[in-house]
Design a protein around this motif. Structure first.
Motif, short mmCIF file in Angstrom:
data_model
loop_
_atom_site.label_atom_id
_atom_site.label_comp_id
_atom_site.label_asym_id
_atom_site.label_seq_id
_atom_site.Cartn_x
_atom_site.Cartn_y
_atom_site.Cartn_z
N TRP A 103 0.81 -1.21 0.00
CA TRP A 103 0.00 0.00 0.00
C TRP A 103 0.84 1.27 0.00
O TRP A 103 0.54 2.24 -0.70
CB TRP A 103 -0.94 0.00 1.20
N GLN A 104 1.92 1.29 0.78
CA GLN A 104 2.72 2.51 0.91
C GLN A 104 3.32 2.96 -0.42
O GLN A 104 3.52 4.16 -0.63
CB GLN A 104 3.84 2.28 1.94
N ARG A 109 -2.27 4.80 -4.05
CA ARG A 109 -1.96 5.74 -2.97
C ARG A 109 -1.25 6.99 -3.51
O ARG A 109 -1.56 8.11 -3.10
CB ARG A 109 -1.09 5.07 -1.91
N GLU A 146 -8.24 7.27 4.12
CA GLU A 146 -7.07 6.48 3.71
C GLU A 146 -7.17 5.06 4.26
O GLU A 146 -6.78 4.10 3.58
CB GLU A 146 -5.77 7.15 4.17
N ARG A 147 -7.68 4.91 5.47
CA ARG A 147 -7.83 3.57 6.03
C ARG A 147 -8.80 2.75 5.18
O ARG A 147 -8.56 1.58 4.89
CB ARG A 147 -8.34 3.66 7.47
N ARG A 150 -7.08 1.81 1.93
CA ARG A 150 -6.09 0.76 2.14
C ARG A 150 -6.75 -0.60 2.33
O ARG A 150 -6.30 -1.60 1.76
CB ARG A 150 -5.22 1.10 3.35
N TRP A 153 -7.95 -1.79 -1.02
CA TRP A 153 -6.82 -2.15 -1.88
C TRP A 153 -6.23 -3.50 -1.44
O TRP A 153 -5.93 -4.35 -2.29
CB TRP A 153 -5.75 -1.06 -1.82
N GLU A 154 -6.08 -3.69 -0.14
CA GLU A 154 -5.50 -4.94 0.34
C GLU A 154 -6.42 -6.13 0.08
O GLU A 154 -5.96 -7.23 -0.26
CB GLU A 154 -5.17 -4.81 1.83
#
Length: 226
Positions: A103-104, A109, A146-147, A150, A153-154
């Motif tokens: 994710w980072q 992102r 953002e949480r 994420r 996305w995960e």
């Protein structure tokens, strides 16, 4: 002549504000660009016109459109009630599980870290040239947004990693979804299909749901009203 790329967020926003209330025909005339008569054959024309006027530099690269200042440009087509008319494309989905990363460092992102949203009328009764541009919004996801991004996305990339690409539907993901992205069904790419084997499948893209982009408009409008 294509305008130079802005060197700061302030310059970008000031340039965007000069478009507010103008029609697409007006902006196209400034750039000496013809307005397509049939939008169905030029679906990305509005976004490309805004990119040219505002001085975007990234083109198709997996980076924010304004590379020097790290800002992504997203046009936001609105219906006659002022709500987003369609989901918003973010970026392509890596078809090789080894390219998914984390994710980072992922493109989703990077693209959504800082966004210039430009609302545009998209009522089908209006010709493309008649459609007006609204007031641009500079936005970054808050901690909760953002949480949520994420987590989606995960979940989605986790399914890709175990060969479940074909099992992903538009129903997966709370605010971020994966959908096919191709001009027609004959455009195929190699992707993980069943037991992580690479087989021909439709290319995919990450998209933001209309409910999420509508919440961004509401969030910014609420701040403006106070």
């Amino acid at each position: 002549m294509r305008p130079a790329s802005p060197s700061s967020e302030e310059e970008l926003l000031a340039r965007a504000e000069t478009m507010s209330g103008k029609t697409l025909q007006h902006i196209a005339a400034l750039l000496d660009e013809p307005v397509p008569a049939d939008q169905s054959r030029y679906k990305g024309w509005t976004g490309e016109l805004l990119e040219r006027f505002l001085g975007a530099t990234a083109s198709t690269l997996p980076e924010p459109d304004f590379q020097a200042i790290g800002v992504e440009l997203k046009s936001l087509p609105l219906n006659r009630n002022g709500r987003p008319r369609e989901s918003t494309y973010v970026c392509t989905v890596p078809m090789d599980p080894e390219d998914l990363g984390n994710w980072q460092s992922c493109a989703v992102r990077r693209k959504l870290a800082r966004v210039l949203w430009v609302p545009v009328e998209a009522d089908p009764v209006l010709s493309l040239g008649q459609r007006r541009i609204g007031s641009a919004i500079l936005w970054s996801p808050d901690l909760q947004q953002e949480r949520q991004l994420r987590e989606d996305w995960e979940e989605l990339t986790g399914m890709i990693a175990v060969g479940e690409l074909e099992q992903i539907t538009a129903g997966h993901g709370q605010i971020l979804q994966i959908r096919p992205k191709a001009a027609d069904g004959g455009v195929l790419r190699k992707g993980p299909v069943g037991d992580a084997d690479m087989s021909l499948t439709l290319p995919r893209g990450f998209y933001l749901r209309t409910s999420f982009t509508a919440s961004i408009l509401k969030q910014v409008s609420g701040k403006t009203d106070h």
